[in-house]
Design an enzyme around this catalytic site. Structure first.
Site, mmCIF file in Angstrom:
data_model
loop_
_atom_site.group_PDB
_atom_site.id
_atom_site.type_symbol
_atom_site.label_atom_id
_atom_site.label_comp_id
_atom_site.label_asym_id
_atom_site.label_seq_id
_atom_site.Cartn_x
_atom_site.Cartn_y
_atom_site.Cartn_z
ATOM 1 C CG HIS A 1 1.549 -2.301 -15.680
ATOM 2 N ND1 HIS A 1 1.153 -3.528 -15.175
ATOM 3 C CD2 HIS A 1 2.547 -2.557 -16.550
ATOM 4 C CE1 HIS A 1 1.887 -4.478 -15.728
ATOM 5 N NE2 HIS A 1 2.732 -3.915 -16.570
ATOM 6 C CG ASN B 1 1.756 3.284 -5.780
ATOM 7 O OD1 ASN B 1 2.081 4.267 -6.432
ATOM 8 N ND2 ASN B 1 2.393 2.130 -5.852
ATOM 9 C CD GLU C 1 -7.042 -5.804 -25.107
ATOM 10 O OE1 GLU C 1 -5.985 -6.057 -25.667
ATOM 11 O OE2 GLU C 1 -7.920 -5.062 -25.602
ATOM 12 C CB ILE D 1 -8.088 -9.997 -13.492
ATOM 13 C CG1 ILE D 1 -6.571 -9.856 -13.659
ATOM 14 C CG2 ILE D 1 -8.818 -9.578 -14.758
ATOM 15 C CD1 ILE D 1 -5.971 -10.831 -14.662
ATOM 16 N N GLY E 1 0.774 -1.226 0.000
ATOM 17 C CA GLY E 1 0.000 0.000 0.000
ATOM 18 C C GLY E 1 0.809 1.282 0.000
HETATM 19 C C1 GRF Z 1 3.073 -1.098 -7.877
HETATM 20 O O1 GRF Z 1 4.352 -1.155 -8.461
HETATM 21 C C2 GRF Z 1 2.003 -1.311 -8.899
HETATM 22 O O2 GRF Z 1 2.315 -0.783 -10.161
HETATM 23 C C3 GRF Z 1 1.983 -2.822 -8.964
HETATM 24 O O3 GRF Z 1 2.073 -3.211 -7.623
HETATM 25 C C4 GRF Z 1 2.845 -2.256 -6.910
HETATM 26 C C5 GRF Z 1 2.053 -1.836 -5.697
HETATM 27 O O4 GRF Z 1 2.885 -1.389 -4.680
HETATM 28 N N1 GRF Z 1 0.802 -3.304 -9.647
HETATM 29 P P1 GRF Z 1 2.274 -0.827 -3.306
HETATM 30 O O5 GRF Z 1 1.351 -1.891 -2.727
HETATM 31 O O6 GRF Z 1 1.531 0.431 -3.622
HETATM 32 O O7 GRF Z 1 3.457 -0.591 -2.431
#
Ligand code: GRF
Length: 198
Positions: free
Chosen positions: A113, A22, A147, A96, A20
């Site tokens: 991503h 991000n 997709e 997904i 988490g």
């Molecule tokens: C990120 O690099 C995102 O692009 C990928 O998973 C990671 C998530 O990291 N799908 P966090 O859980 O936010 O630390």
């Protein structure tokens, strides 16, 4: 732009499965988050609780080939509607989702991503970039569609791939950029600087 299709556009749900970081960057950047949705118990839920943000654990217990994706997705959809969510930001969410959520929230589900899409789609993006011998990779904020990793791109940032990089080191370099870019994109959407197609 507060109301789109009867939903309160300002009500944002962030979807998580892991650490988490991000999501935390969004909180720290002042992005208003109404709900955190997780598909499994994870560190992100703990951070959300500490930040006093509502959480919903819609636990996925079946990771086999007979996983009922549409049934799971209908539970997710119900939760979003119950909380009057207008915009979804997937941030490391590892399930997904099925078609029904894209029908209902088409153009209003974002994802980050860890590659420069359309290169290196899928859940091994960092490893694949390393193994391909690429000299750079990066991150992409895009609109999610049914997709995988193929929806319209909103923003990208490149990062170099350095000699001696491991998957972990390179992924962390990418995530450092994601944690700046994703909140910026969300703020641009909320302020009307970036328009989403509904
Ligand atoms: C990120 O690099 C995102 O692009 C990928 O998973 C990671 C998530 O990291 N799908 P966090 O859980 O936010 O630390």
């Amino acid at each position: 732009m507060q109301s789109v299709d009867g939903k309160n556009f300002l009500n944002i749900a962030v979807f998580v499965s892991g650490t988490g970081t991000n999501m935390q960057a969004m909180i720290e950047a002042g992005v208003p988050i109404s709900l955190i949705v997780a598909d499994r118990p994870c560190k992100a839920l703990k951070i959300a609780n500490e930040a006093n943000i509502s959480t919903a654990l819609i636990e996925r217990t079946n990771f086999g080939s007979n996983f009922d994706r549409e049934e799971y997705t209908s539970r997710v959809l119900h939760t979003l509607q119950t909380h009057n969510i207008g915009l979804v930001a997937m941030a490391g969410y590892m399930t997904i989702l099925g078609n029904s959520v894209f029908k209902e929230y088409g153009g209003r589900i974002l994802n980050t991503h860890p590659s420069l899409l359309p290169l290196f789609k899928g859940d091994r993006a960092v490893k694949d970039a390393l193994e391909a011998g690429a000299t750079e990779t990066g991150c992409t904020i895009h609109i999610a569609t049914n997709e995988l990793d193929a929806g319209p791109i909103l923003a990208q940032r490149a990062v170099p791939i350095l000699k001696n990089d491991t998957v972990e080191i390179l992924h962390e370099r990418i995530k450092k950029e994601e944690r700046v870019l994703y909140p910026e994109v969300l703020k641009d959407i909320l302020s009307g600087n970036v328009a989403l197609i509904s």
